[in-house]
Design an enzyme around this catalytic site. Structure first.
Site, PDB file in Angstrom:
ATOM      1  N   MET A 148      63.046 131.371 -41.527  1.00  0.00           N
ATOM      2  CA  MET A 148      62.161 132.393 -42.103  1.00  0.00           C
ATOM      3  C   MET A 148      61.478 133.074 -40.930  1.00  0.00           C
ATOM      4  SD  MET A 148      60.880 130.101 -45.297  1.00  0.00           S
ATOM      5  CE  MET A 148      61.438 128.647 -44.445  1.00  0.00           C
ATOM      6  N   HIS A 165      66.823 126.644 -42.374  1.00  0.00           N
ATOM      7  CA  HIS A 165      66.409 127.848 -43.106  1.00  0.00           C
ATOM      8  C   HIS A 165      65.445 128.616 -42.208  1.00  0.00           C
ATOM      9  CE1 HIS A 165      64.098 129.528 -46.874  1.00  0.00           C
ATOM     10  NE2 HIS A 165      64.697 130.483 -46.188  1.00  0.00           N
ATOM     11  N   ASP A 225      62.837 123.917 -42.481  1.00  0.00           N
ATOM     12  CA  ASP A 225      62.228 125.238 -42.629  1.00  0.00           C
ATOM     13  C   ASP A 225      61.578 125.689 -41.333  1.00  0.00           C
ATOM     14  OD1 ASP A 225      62.619 125.926 -45.449  1.00  0.00           O
ATOM     15  OD2 ASP A 225      61.361 124.174 -45.856  1.00  0.00           O
ATOM     16  N   ASP A 281      65.725 127.278 -53.605  1.00  0.00           N
ATOM     17  CA  ASP A 281      64.674 126.735 -52.739  1.00  0.00           C
ATOM     18  C   ASP A 281      63.312 127.184 -53.240  1.00  0.00           C
ATOM     19  OD1 ASP A 281      63.105 125.826 -50.651  1.00  0.00           O
ATOM     20  OD2 ASP A 281      64.064 127.056 -49.111  1.00  0.00           O
ATOM     21  N   GLY A 282      62.508 126.216 -53.650  1.00  0.00           N
ATOM     22  CA  GLY A 282      61.129 126.492 -54.049  1.00  0.00           C
ATOM     23  C   GLY A 282      60.840 126.001 -55.455  1.00  0.00           C
ATOM     24  N   HIS A 324      66.807 119.618 -45.301  1.00  0.00           N
ATOM     25  CA  HIS A 324      66.486 121.047 -45.179  1.00  0.00           C
ATOM     26  C   HIS A 324      65.348 121.218 -44.181  1.00  0.00           C
ATOM     27  CE1 HIS A 324      66.328 125.164 -46.866  1.00  0.00           C
ATOM     28  NE2 HIS A 324      65.006 125.066 -46.806  1.00  0.00           N
ATOM     29  N   GLY A 327      57.276 130.686 -47.410  1.00  0.00           N
ATOM     30  CA  GLY A 327      56.111 130.506 -46.550  1.00  0.00           C
ATOM     31  C   GLY A 327      55.406 129.181 -46.756  1.00  0.00           C
ATOM     32  N   PHE A 328      55.399 128.707 -47.992  1.00  0.00           N
ATOM     33  CA  PHE A 328      54.632 127.495 -48.282  1.00  0.00           C
ATOM     34  C   PHE A 328      55.348 126.618 -49.301  1.00  0.00           C
ATOM     35  CE2 PHE A 328      51.761 130.843 -47.002  1.00  0.00           C
ATOM     36  CZ  PHE A 328      50.981 130.209 -46.033  1.00  0.00           C
ATOM     37  N   GLY A 329      55.163 125.317 -49.150  1.00  0.00           N
ATOM     38  CA  GLY A 329      55.660 124.387 -50.160  1.00  0.00           C
ATOM     39  C   GLY A 329      54.684 124.304 -51.318  1.00  0.00           C
ATOM     40  N   GLY A 330      55.094 123.626 -52.366  1.00  0.00           N
ATOM     41  CA  GLY A 330      54.191 123.323 -53.477  1.00  0.00           C
ATOM     42  C   GLY A 330      53.899 124.449 -54.434  1.00  0.00           C
ATOM     43  N   MET A 372      65.724 132.288 -52.989  1.00  0.00           N
ATOM     44  CA  MET A 372      64.352 131.770 -52.983  1.00  0.00           C
ATOM     45  C   MET A 372      63.774 131.845 -54.390  1.00  0.00           C
ATOM     46  SD  MET A 372      63.473 130.697 -49.927  1.00  0.00           S
ATOM     47  CE  MET A 372      61.869 130.238 -50.545  1.00  0.00           C
ATOM     48  N   SER A 381      63.285 118.921 -48.256  1.00  0.00           N
ATOM     49  CA  SER A 381      62.726 119.777 -47.209  1.00  0.00           C
ATOM     50  C   SER A 381      61.660 119.021 -46.437  1.00  0.00           C
ATOM     51  CB  SER A 381      62.105 121.031 -47.831  1.00  0.00           C
ATOM     52  OG  SER A 381      61.308 121.681 -46.860  1.00  0.00           O
ATOM     53  N   MET A 418      59.560 128.605 -39.562  1.00  0.00           N
ATOM     54  CA  MET A 418      58.730 129.782 -39.893  1.00  0.00           C
ATOM     55  C   MET A 418      58.035 130.280 -38.632  1.00  0.00           C
ATOM     56  SD  MET A 418      56.859 128.369 -43.284  1.00  0.00           S
ATOM     57  CE  MET A 418      57.760 127.630 -44.641  1.00  0.00           C
ATOM     58  N   GLY A 476      60.950 119.973 -51.638  1.00  0.00           N
ATOM     59  CA  GLY A 476      59.988 119.492 -50.650  1.00  0.00           C
ATOM     60  C   GLY A 476      58.957 118.582 -51.266  1.00  0.00           C
TER      61      GLY A 476
HETATM   62  C1  DX5 Z   1      59.281 127.581 -48.662  1.00  0.00           C
HETATM   63  C2  DX5 Z   1      60.386 126.763 -48.040  1.00  0.00           C
HETATM   64  C3  DX5 Z   1      60.817 125.629 -48.881  1.00  0.00           C
HETATM   65  C4  DX5 Z   1      59.744 124.607 -49.168  1.00  0.00           C
HETATM   66  C5  DX5 Z   1      59.965 124.186 -50.580  1.00  0.00           C
HETATM   67  O1  DX5 Z   1      59.136 128.777 -47.985  1.00  0.00           O
HETATM   68  O2  DX5 Z   1      61.534 127.571 -47.783  1.00  0.00           O
HETATM   69  O3  DX5 Z   1      61.996 124.994 -48.367  1.00  0.00           O
HETATM   70  O4  DX5 Z   1      59.790 123.494 -48.327  1.00  0.00           O
HETATM   71  O5  DX5 Z   1      58.897 123.403 -50.964  1.00  0.00           O
HETATM   72  P1  DX5 Z   1      58.662 122.958 -52.473  1.00  0.00           P
HETATM   73  O6  DX5 Z   1      59.885 122.165 -52.878  1.00  0.00           O
HETATM   74  O7  DX5 Z   1      57.437 122.132 -52.405  1.00  0.00           O
HETATM   75  O8  DX5 Z   1      58.518 124.203 -53.303  1.00  0.00           O
HETATM   76 ZN    ZN Z   2      63.472 126.473 -47.218  1.00  0.00          ZN
END
Ligand code: DX5
Ligand code: ZN
Length: 234
Positions: free
Chosen positions: A77, A75, A44, A186-187, A42, A153-156, A148, A19, A46, A208
């Protein structure tokens, strides 16, 4: 074909999709060049409404196209995917929108058919607290289902293993009906959670922060693929 192969489950796919949300936005072309071994990339999108974060839209997503031949997996969102998703369908290999962002499953099917008609794979995504049951009788209408494993909304964020019950339900129905619908997770995906997901029946692994931002992104991709594929075979 022998009886044994005829009764075996269809061969499972293992697709790793880094991602770019976790990449350096000031150097996206350079970042994706670090993962030439990734099966998909991927993307994202948003809107700051459907999720409490804003990433980028169509122009930034399209700017990647001249820099790669990889499958670009969008993707969305966003609210009102009926308005925006078709614009993405023309340029990207798969476009996924959220079930929670449309009126009901019937509206989702209508949009999916439209996306397919524009030449892209159509995907439907569900958040961690959204039940999978409304989708189970309609899986042939979608090319992929994105489960999901964090709140979007957020990575990590940390992987939520409880969503794997939904993956198992999807795998069972897809195999029983002999469908080619892919299951995407994803996530919070890294090697260990990819293995857990592979055992539950996932085909596509979005990762990601465990890929970009690390010193060896390409190696991370291969490790995730190996863990996932090994678990999927067991
Ligand atoms: C979150 C995104 C993911 C995100 C995943 O809302 O849809 O695609 O990039 O990030 P990680 O792999 O860090 O959880
Ligand atoms: Zn995603």
């Amino acid at each position: 074909m022998t009886d044994a192969s005829a009764s075996a489950s269809p061969a499972r796919t293992t697709i790793v999709a880094p991602s770019i949300l976790a990449a350096d936005f000031a150097n996206l072309a350079g970042e994706i060049a670090k993962v030439p071994n990734a099966d998909w990339l991927h993307i994202d999108v948003m809107d700051g409404h459907f999720v409490p974060n804003l990433s980028f839209g169509l122009p930034v997503a399209k700017s990647l196209i001249p820099h790669t031949n990889q499958h670009l997996d969008v993707h969305l969102m966003i609210e009102d995917p009926e308005r925006w998703a078709p614009d993405f369908a023309q340029d990207f290999q798969s476009v996924t929108f959220h079930l929670e962002a449309v009126r009901d499953i019937d509206a989702a099917i209508v949009l999916s058919e439209k996306l397919r008609g524009l030449g892209t794979m159509s995907g439907i995504s569900i958040k961690p607290n959204t039940p999978v049951e409304p989708l189970l009788d309609h899986l042939e209408k979608f090319d992929l289902v994105l489960v999901m494993s964090v709140e979007p909304g957020f990575g990590g964020q940390a992987f939520m293993p409880e969503v794997l019950d939904k993956v198992r339900a999807l795998r069972e129905r897809i195999d029983a009906e002999g469908l080619s619908t892919l299951i995407e997770i994803d996530g919070g995906i890294g090697a260990e959670t990819a293995a857990e997901s592979g055992a539950a029946g996932v085909d596509v692994y979005v990762a990601g922060s465990s890929v970009f931002g690390k010193e060896d992104p390409a190696e991370r991709v291969d490790t995730i693929r190996t863990y996932a594929a090994t678990a999927a075979q067991d």
